[in-house]
Design an enzyme around this catalytic site. Structure first.
Site, PDB file in Angstrom:
ATOM      1  N   HIS A  59      -9.555  -0.839  -8.841  1.00  0.00           N
ATOM      2  CA  HIS A  59      -8.379  -0.203  -8.233  1.00  0.00           C
ATOM      3  C   HIS A  59      -8.301   1.292  -8.496  1.00  0.00           C
ATOM      4  O   HIS A  59      -8.604   1.775  -9.578  1.00  0.00           O
ATOM      5  CB  HIS A  59      -7.085  -0.943  -8.595  1.00  0.00           C
ATOM      6  CG  HIS A  59      -6.633  -0.880 -10.020  1.00  0.00           C
ATOM      7  ND1 HIS A  59      -5.793   0.093 -10.496  1.00  0.00           N
ATOM      8  CD2 HIS A  59      -6.870  -1.705 -11.070  1.00  0.00           C
ATOM      9  CE1 HIS A  59      -5.522  -0.136 -11.770  1.00  0.00           C
ATOM     10  NE2 HIS A  59      -6.171  -1.210 -12.154  1.00  0.00           N
ATOM     11  N   GLU A 201      -2.806  -1.790  -6.882  1.00  0.00           N
ATOM     12  CA  GLU A 201      -2.997  -2.918  -7.807  1.00  0.00           C
ATOM     13  C   GLU A 201      -1.838  -3.021  -8.789  1.00  0.00           C
ATOM     14  O   GLU A 201      -1.357  -4.103  -9.102  1.00  0.00           O
ATOM     15  CB  GLU A 201      -4.328  -2.750  -8.577  1.00  0.00           C
ATOM     16  CG  GLU A 201      -4.722  -3.961  -9.424  1.00  0.00           C
ATOM     17  CD  GLU A 201      -4.210  -3.930 -10.869  1.00  0.00           C
ATOM     18  OE1 GLU A 201      -4.444  -4.915 -11.587  1.00  0.00           O
ATOM     19  OE2 GLU A 201      -3.571  -2.950 -11.284  1.00  0.00           O
TER      20      GLU A 201
END
Ligand code: CO
Ligand code: ZN
Length: 343
Positions: A59, A201
């Site tokens: 992420h 995320e």
């Protein structure tokens, strides 16, 4: 270290990952058959191979804040984006990202001189904090470019810590991003490889969910950091130590997040054994990763997590060991080179 520093020093809270995305694009462009940004903002680099598809996710976003109110006197009130322990935020220097550019700010608070005894014992909530940007009024703050919704990140550059370690902000998960870039550039694999640099995320595994749906891989691995427990004050039965190799997740969030697919576990463990790469097995009780969203996509996607142990995650002084970083890169690379028979 150069690539890691460039990525950790870049700024991008969830949904505002543009700066990080541009760095990644430049780094992978010459090594990919295709690079594209999807509708959510995930940047995806593809190496074409045979029919089977493997997705690796790291992420791009970091935790931070967002301006929710500008006070008459020019101070900013903020809301947290992602999971902060408020005590680590107080008195940090921050960067407010405006359309007119970056502004320095500080999370201010009362000096001890004028605190009451009870106040000293209390943790101050983020909603009670403010950012001082040096403006004397709301109008001046607005003239500087500040608006409701401006993202705020911590102002902290990555530096070396001791011989083998580094400390900085956003090590979660820019070291994962760096590792994925390193692996992607060097790896030779028969499968079609999707390196997915995901958005959002930290606020609910969102980019991983949508990208996994569109790619529909045969196997997926999330590359992230995990909680090291090798420092004073942690009473964990299980020790995840810095310098002892990447962690392979067996379960996280006590199984409520991910129960790693046995095929992925087998691939990672057998590859580590084969090439004598040190590793640690993680049975986690809190925290989860992109793999949790990926494995519940469509009819289910065999997924696992490879992570770099990190101390003080979600603070401005996260710490990892570069030897773990290098071993993570080696293990992922070797695993991808022999993953076909595990699909
Ligand atoms: Co995180
Ligand atoms: Zn993370």
């Amino acid at each position: 270290m150069e690539l890691i520093k460039k990525l950790c020093d870049a700024h991008g809270i969830s949904g505002y990952e543009d700066e990080v995305r541009e760095i990644i694009r430049c780094e992978v462009e010459n090594y990919s058959d295709k690079v594209y940004t999807d509708k959510m903002g995930n940047i995806i680099a593809v190496k074409e191979g045979e029919d089977k598809k493997v997705m690796i996710a790291a992420h791009m976003d970091e935790i931070g804040f967002m301006v929710k109110h500008i006070e008459e006197q020019g101070f900013l009130r903020v809301t947290p984006i992602g999971g902060w322990f408020s005590q680590t935020v107080l008195n940090q220097r921050a960067i407010v990202h405006t359309d007119k550019g970056k502004i320095v700010g500080v999370f201010g608070c009362k000096p001890p001189h004028i605190m009451k005894e009870e106040e000293r014992k209390k943790v101050i909530k983020i909603e009670d904090m403010f950012v001082d940007i040096g403006a004397e009024s709301r109008d001046e703050a607005k003239d500087m470019g500040v608006e409701i919704g401006c993202p705020i990140t911590i102002d902290r550059e990555l530096v070396k810590l001791g011989e083998n370690r580094i400390t900085g902000k956003a090590i979660d998960d820019r070291v994962g991003v760096a590792a994925l870039i390193d692996v992607f550039r060097e790896v030779k694999t028969d499968v079609t490889l999707y390196a997915v640099f995901t958005v959002q995320e930290e606020v609910g595994l969102k980019g991983a969910r949508t990208s996994a749906f569109s790619i529909n891989p045969d196997m997926a691995i999330a590359l992230d950091v995990c909680v090291a427990t090798d420092f004073p004050g942690v009473n964990a039965n299980q020790e995840i130590k810095l310098g002892k190799g990447p962690a392979i997740t067996v379960v996280d969030a006590s199984g409520r997040g991910l129960i790693a697919h046995k095929k992925v576990l087998k691939l990672l463990r057998e590859t580590a054994e084969k090439y004598e790469i040190p590793y640690q097995l993680e049975v986690g009780e809190g925290g989860t990763t992109d793999a949790t969203a990926i494995h519940l996509t469509r009819e289910g996607i065999p997924s696992g997590v490879l992570s770099i142990p990190a101390r003080y995650i979600h603070t401005p002084v996260e710490v990892i060991d570069l030897r773990d970083y290098n071993n993570t890169v080696s293990l992922l690379k070797k695993s991808l080179e022999r993953c076909e028979k595990y699909l």
